[in-house]
Design an enzyme around this catalytic site. Structure first.
Site, mmCIF file in Angstrom:
data_model
loop_
_atom_site.group_PDB
_atom_site.id
_atom_site.type_symbol
_atom_site.label_atom_id
_atom_site.label_comp_id
_atom_site.label_asym_id
_atom_site.label_seq_id
_atom_site.Cartn_x
_atom_site.Cartn_y
_atom_site.Cartn_z
ATOM 1 N N PHE A 178 -4.855 2.404 -6.021
ATOM 2 C CA PHE A 178 -4.144 3.608 -6.725
ATOM 3 C C PHE A 178 -4.322 2.537 -8.768
ATOM 4 C CE2 PHE A 178 0.486 2.722 -7.869
ATOM 5 C CZ PHE A 178 0.372 1.825 -6.537
ATOM 6 N N GLY A 179 -3.547 3.719 -9.104
ATOM 7 C CA GLY A 179 -3.592 2.642 -10.754
ATOM 8 C C GLY A 179 -4.294 1.138 -11.095
ATOM 9 N N TYR A 180 -3.546 -0.098 -11.669
ATOM 10 C CA TYR A 180 -4.470 -1.430 -11.807
ATOM 11 C C TYR A 180 -4.830 -2.270 -11.326
ATOM 12 C CZ TYR A 180 -1.687 0.184 -16.461
ATOM 13 O OH TYR A 180 -0.990 1.153 -17.588
ATOM 14 N N ARG A 216 5.192 -4.139 -3.776
ATOM 15 C CA ARG A 216 6.004 -2.851 -2.803
ATOM 16 C C ARG A 216 5.908 -3.242 -1.756
ATOM 17 N NH1 ARG A 216 3.022 0.024 -4.590
ATOM 18 N NH2 ARG A 216 3.680 0.823 -6.749
ATOM 19 N N ASP A 273 10.791 1.979 -8.928
ATOM 20 C CA ASP A 273 10.311 1.679 -9.973
ATOM 21 C C ASP A 273 9.462 0.382 -10.465
ATOM 22 O OD1 ASP A 273 10.333 2.774 -12.117
ATOM 23 O OD2 ASP A 273 10.056 1.306 -13.532
ATOM 24 N N SER A 274 7.968 0.601 -10.554
ATOM 25 C CA SER A 274 7.427 -1.133 -10.733
ATOM 26 C C SER A 274 5.899 -0.842 -12.239
ATOM 27 C CB SER A 274 6.441 -0.383 -9.241
ATOM 28 O OG SER A 274 5.736 0.774 -8.809
ATOM 29 N N GLY A 326 -0.374 7.862 -3.874
ATOM 30 C CA GLY A 326 -0.342 5.836 -3.665
ATOM 31 C C GLY A 326 1.048 5.712 -3.096
ATOM 32 N N LYS A 327 1.897 5.561 -3.954
ATOM 33 C CA LYS A 327 3.105 4.516 -3.706
ATOM 34 C C LYS A 327 3.078 5.126 -2.634
ATOM 35 C CE LYS A 327 5.019 3.852 -8.548
ATOM 36 N NZ LYS A 327 6.826 4.304 -8.870
ATOM 37 N N THR A 331 9.681 9.219 -4.107
ATOM 38 C CA THR A 331 7.882 8.736 -5.584
ATOM 39 C C THR A 331 7.129 10.275 -5.758
ATOM 40 O OG1 THR A 331 6.601 7.868 -5.642
ATOM 41 C CG2 THR A 331 6.886 8.406 -3.880
HETATM 42 P P1 IMP Z 1 6.619 4.042 -12.470
HETATM 43 O O1 IMP Z 1 7.523 3.161 -11.408
HETATM 44 O O2 IMP Z 1 6.806 5.644 -11.489
HETATM 45 O O3 IMP Z 1 7.353 4.189 -13.437
HETATM 46 O O4 IMP Z 1 5.337 4.414 -11.860
HETATM 47 C C1 IMP Z 1 4.582 2.816 -11.560
HETATM 48 C C2 IMP Z 1 3.019 2.850 -12.645
HETATM 49 O O5 IMP Z 1 2.461 0.862 -12.750
HETATM 50 C C3 IMP Z 1 2.022 3.196 -11.967
HETATM 51 O O6 IMP Z 1 1.916 4.727 -12.270
HETATM 52 C C4 IMP Z 1 0.552 2.776 -11.872
HETATM 53 O O7 IMP Z 1 0.186 3.021 -13.209
HETATM 54 C C5 IMP Z 1 1.642 1.104 -11.947
HETATM 55 N N1 IMP Z 1 1.031 0.467 -10.562
HETATM 56 C C6 IMP Z 1 2.747 0.359 -9.722
HETATM 57 N N2 IMP Z 1 2.733 -0.303 -8.512
HETATM 58 C C7 IMP Z 1 1.354 -0.281 -8.114
HETATM 59 C C8 IMP Z 1 0.157 -0.666 -7.793
HETATM 60 O O8 IMP Z 1 0.755 -1.259 -6.296
HETATM 61 N N3 IMP Z 1 -1.238 -0.908 -7.806
HETATM 62 C C9 IMP Z 1 -1.674 -0.416 -8.766
HETATM 63 N N4 IMP Z 1 -0.766 0.419 -10.202
HETATM 64 C C10 IMP Z 1 0.605 0.119 -9.753
#
Ligand code: IMP
Length: 200
Positions: A156-158, A185, A75-76, A17-18, A13
């Site tokens: 992180f993120g949302y 996750r 992917d999340s 944050g992930k 990844t």
């Molecule tokens: P991708 O899987 O790289 O397409 O990105 C997933 C996106 O989903 C992240 O960049 C965040 O915007 C959001 N996301 C996924 N998991 C989380 C989480 O645990 N907390 C907050 N946002 C998340």
């Protein structure tokens, strides 16, 4: 299961944050965990899938075939019911460069539908692959509610707008361990940890 390179697992990844959350869960496996920092020149695969699971497979297969490593990718994203599941697989690319802008877009879209909140969920699909194909996959889901304005500075993120009712807080307002105990996750990667510990 035969590892592509015995005893190693590439956690693929580019999201810091992930990565932090995943390494905390997989850290005690008797495996050498390698990351994309060990492969700094690899191109990022395009996420062309229509589902989280498809994108996880695309990423894991691309990194496994480029490196020869047993690879896990995920992917999340966030699905908001009042927005018909948006931003979904587009969560990372959703309107706005910053998360403050993304949150403002969500607030505006909800207001256009006469809402200021909605049920929502985070979904995480992971794929474990060797260079020659898919080995195993899993999904984790955490149900919650959108809460604006944003609260909390962890995660992180949302996370700052994702309210988890059982904690009475957003996932940015709890400890890393509390988030991992319930998160999408956390669920998916604990399943992977069990699989890796038993399937070899
Ligand atoms: P991708 O899987 O790289 O397409 O990105 C997933 C996106 O989903 C992240 O960049 C965040 O915007 C959001 N996301 C996924 N998991 C989380 C989480 O645990 N907390 C907050 N946002 C998340």
């Amino acid at each position: 299961m035969t590892a592509a390179r015995p005893g190693r697992l590439l956690v693929a990844t580019t999201n810091g944050g992930k990565l932090r959350e995943i390494l905390a869960i997989l850290g005690d496996l008797p495996l050498t965990l390698v990351t994309l920092a060990d492969y700094p020149t690899l191109p990022e695969p395009e996420e062309t899938g229509a589902t989280f699971a498809e994108n996880a497979r695309i990423k894991a297969l691309a990194y496994a075939s480029a490196t020869g490593e047993l690879t896990v990718a995920e992917d999340s994203g966030l699905e908001i019911d009042a927005l018909n599941g948006e931003p979904g697989v587009r969560s990372a690319r959703f309107n706005g460069e910053s998360y403050a802008e993304k949150f403002a877009t969500i607030a505006r879209m909800l207001a256009e539908r006469g809402a200021d909140s909605s049920t929502a969920r985070f979904v995480c699909a992971l794929a474990l692959t060797r260079p020659d194909g898919l080995v195993w996959e899993a999904t984790g889901i955490v149900e919650g509610r959108l809460q604006l304005p944003a609260r909390g500075h962890a995660g992180f993120g949302y996370d700052p707008i994702f309210y988890y009712p059982a904690y009475g807080r957003t996932l940015a307002d709890v400890t890393e361990a509390e988030k991992a105990a319930v998160s999408h996750r956390g669920q998916a990667f604990r399943r992977l940890r069990t699989y890796m510990a038993t399937a070899v």
